[in-house]
Design an enzyme around this catalytic site. Structure first.
Site, PDB file in Angstrom:
ATOM      1  N   ARG A  73      17.723  39.055  -5.870  1.00  0.00           N
ATOM      2  CA  ARG A  73      19.163  38.849  -5.864  1.00  0.00           C
ATOM      3  C   ARG A  73      19.923  39.984  -5.180  1.00  0.00           C
ATOM      4  O   ARG A  73      20.942  39.759  -4.529  1.00  0.00           O
ATOM      5  CB  ARG A  73      19.677  38.666  -7.301  1.00  0.00           C
ATOM      6  CG  ARG A  73      19.654  37.220  -7.751  1.00  0.00           C
ATOM      7  CD  ARG A  73      20.361  37.040  -9.065  1.00  0.00           C
ATOM      8  NE  ARG A  73      19.582  37.537 -10.186  1.00  0.00           N
ATOM      9  CZ  ARG A  73      20.062  37.738 -11.409  1.00  0.00           C
ATOM     10  NH1 ARG A  73      21.332  37.514 -11.655  1.00  0.00           N
ATOM     11  NH2 ARG A  73      19.290  38.166 -12.383  1.00  0.00           N
ATOM     12  N   TYR A  77      22.941  39.950  -2.388  1.00  0.00           N
ATOM     13  CA  TYR A  77      24.231  40.613  -2.552  1.00  0.00           C
ATOM     14  C   TYR A  77      24.574  41.483  -1.342  1.00  0.00           C
ATOM     15  O   TYR A  77      25.716  41.502  -0.876  1.00  0.00           O
ATOM     16  CB  TYR A  77      24.228  41.470  -3.812  1.00  0.00           C
ATOM     17  CG  TYR A  77      24.015  40.695  -5.092  1.00  0.00           C
ATOM     18  CD1 TYR A  77      24.350  39.348  -5.183  1.00  0.00           C
ATOM     19  CD2 TYR A  77      23.477  41.312  -6.217  1.00  0.00           C
ATOM     20  CE1 TYR A  77      24.152  38.639  -6.357  1.00  0.00           C
ATOM     21  CE2 TYR A  77      23.275  40.611  -7.391  1.00  0.00           C
ATOM     22  CZ  TYR A  77      23.615  39.281  -7.457  1.00  0.00           C
ATOM     23  OH  TYR A  77      23.415  38.581  -8.617  1.00  0.00           O
ATOM     24  N   TYR A  99      33.960  33.567  -8.466  1.00  0.00           N
ATOM     25  CA  TYR A  99      34.402  32.940  -9.714  1.00  0.00           C
ATOM     26  C   TYR A  99      34.532  33.990 -10.809  1.00  0.00           C
ATOM     27  O   TYR A  99      33.876  35.028 -10.789  1.00  0.00           O
ATOM     28  CB  TYR A  99      33.472  31.808 -10.131  1.00  0.00           C
ATOM     29  CG  TYR A  99      32.056  32.211 -10.488  1.00  0.00           C
ATOM     30  CD1 TYR A  99      31.719  32.538 -11.798  1.00  0.00           C
ATOM     31  CD2 TYR A  99      31.055  32.245  -9.514  1.00  0.00           C
ATOM     32  CE1 TYR A  99      30.430  32.899 -12.138  1.00  0.00           C
ATOM     33  CE2 TYR A  99      29.760  32.604  -9.839  1.00  0.00           C
ATOM     34  CZ  TYR A  99      29.455  32.935 -11.149  1.00  0.00           C
ATOM     35  OH  TYR A  99      28.170  33.302 -11.476  1.00  0.00           O
TER      36      TYR A  99
END
Length: 408
Positions: A73, A77, A99
């Site tokens: 991940r 990023y 979000y």
């Protein structure tokens, strides 16, 4: 590279879209969507995605394409941040949308902002409604009383972070314990349960919380004992990064009466911080106060004779002043025109009083506050603040509203 004192062409704004579809999106964020040259986003529902794509004036890009099931991940990023930065370096005014709150559990937003500033570009973050805000509202919690500790679940384990049994404790991403990619199978969840049981015992309650996103969604608020978290059917329900644990206080903290004295709080006026409404999930040693104790009953009885204080200031401004300030707060492009040439902008607005024009040309919040509020006595006398008083308001006006504190 050292930061430049003169921002380069191109800018980066990072904003949050909130959790509930569109309902949590701020007017400021909507304004930026409509004005940015390019919009990059990561959202969790198709309705917000559709709103972004239909309201953006420039091209839009879904940053979630940089995720993959077996991909680290952090690599994703870094790539997300770099894609936004490349557009900024091309001279574009870029908006990055994430979000929730864009600075809470969001790595690429912070990275992109820091690098943009280091390279001399204008960069700022706009707040959004976070999952924590949503949870406080749904569960009826006030983080000020009795305090709040928040951890990301994996970080909580690997750094052996302490829980405080006398405060609210929040654990984020409990559905992705030890997960570094996008495969949320949560096989290490039992390690988190082991730790909770060690610290709080098997019978302490935990609330599993997931805020509703779509209008058709239902907020999840499920209460389990720590021991029940080992059941397979429960584990299946805790399987995404959206799952959050609220761990209520077990105990009440003792009062440091020596500090009470050092703070100068008169003993005859001091009493414990009120704890109402009671926490329905708290442990047996956590105390609460009644809704209508002696002090509350006395406060209610005084309502019939309440008189508005002479010092109270009510909203008092021309219709033109109200409208122009609302427009400046909700229309980013209009605000830029105002800042570029305040005198010309203000002179073109019809219906402002002379004092309102002066305040707007000063361009400080203190002067605006002074011309938009007044006591009833000043209104009846037609008294307005002087130019000197507006000048005194050039500094930032600090407004402090205390709604939860030690009651003295």
């Amino acid at each position: 590279m050292a930061s430049s004192t003169h921002p380069k062409r191109g800018s980066l704004t990072i904003a949050g879209t909130g959790i509930a579809t569109l309902a949590h999106m701020t007017l400021e964020t909507v304004s930026h969507i409509k004005e940015a040259d390019k919009v990059y986003y990561i959202v969790t529902d198709p309705v917000t995605q559709a709103f972004i794509e239909e309201n953006a004036k420039g091209p839009t890009f879904d940053l979630s394409v940089y995720y993959d099931a077996d991909k680290y991940r952090y690599t994703s990023y870094v790539q997300m941040a770099e894609v936004m930065l490349n557009a900024v370096r091309e001279g574009c005014n870029v908006l990055g949308l994430f979000y929730g709150h864009p600075g809470i559990f969001v790595s690429p937003s912070h990275r992109a902002l820091a690098i943009a500033r280091e390279e001399g570009y204008e960069a700022r973050m706009l707040p959004g409604v976070s999952a924590e805000d949503y949870m406080f509202a749904d569960l009826g919690l006030d983080p000020a009383l009795p305090g709040c500790v928040c951890y990301e679940a994996t970080n909580f384990l690997i750094r052996n972070k302490p829980l405080n049994p006398a405060t609210h404790n929040i654990l984020w991403q409990v559905g992705a314990v030890g997960i570094t990619a996008m495969d949320f199978e949560n096989s290490k969840f039992s390690l988190l349960v082991d730790r909770l049981e060690r610290d709080l015992g098997p019978n302490h309650k935990v609330v599993h919380y997931v805020g509703a996103v779509l209008p058709q969604s239902a907020t999840i608020m499920e209460t389990y004992t720590i021991a029940e978290l080992r059941k397979p059917e429960v584990i299946k329900r805790i399987s995404t990064t959206s799952s959050t644990f609220y761990i209520p206080p077990r105990d009440s903290e003792a009062i440091d009466y020596d500090m009470v004295a050092r703070l100068g709080i008169p003993p005859e006026k001091y009493r414990k911080i009120p704890s109402y409404p009671p926490n329905q999930w708290a442990g047996p040693n956590y105390t609460s106060t009644p809704a209508y104790g002696p002090e509350e009953k006395a406060a209610v009885s005084q309502l019939a004779n309440h008189v508005v204080p002479n010092s109270y200031k009510t909203l008092h401004a021309s219709p033109a002043m109200k409208k122009v300030m609302i427009d400046l707060a909700t229309d980013r492009s209009l605000y830029k025109k105002y800042e570029a040439n305040r005198d010309a902008f203000v002179d073109a607005v019809k219906g402002l009083t002379e004092l309102e024009k002066v305040a707007l040309k000063m361009g400080t919040d203190g002067s605006v506050y002074k011309v938009m509020s007044a006591t009833q006595a000043d209104i009846e006398l037609g008294k307005e603040p002087s130019i000197e008083e507006l000048e005194e308001g050039r500094g930032r006006l600090l407004l402090v509203v205390i709604t939860a504190a030690v009651v003295v």
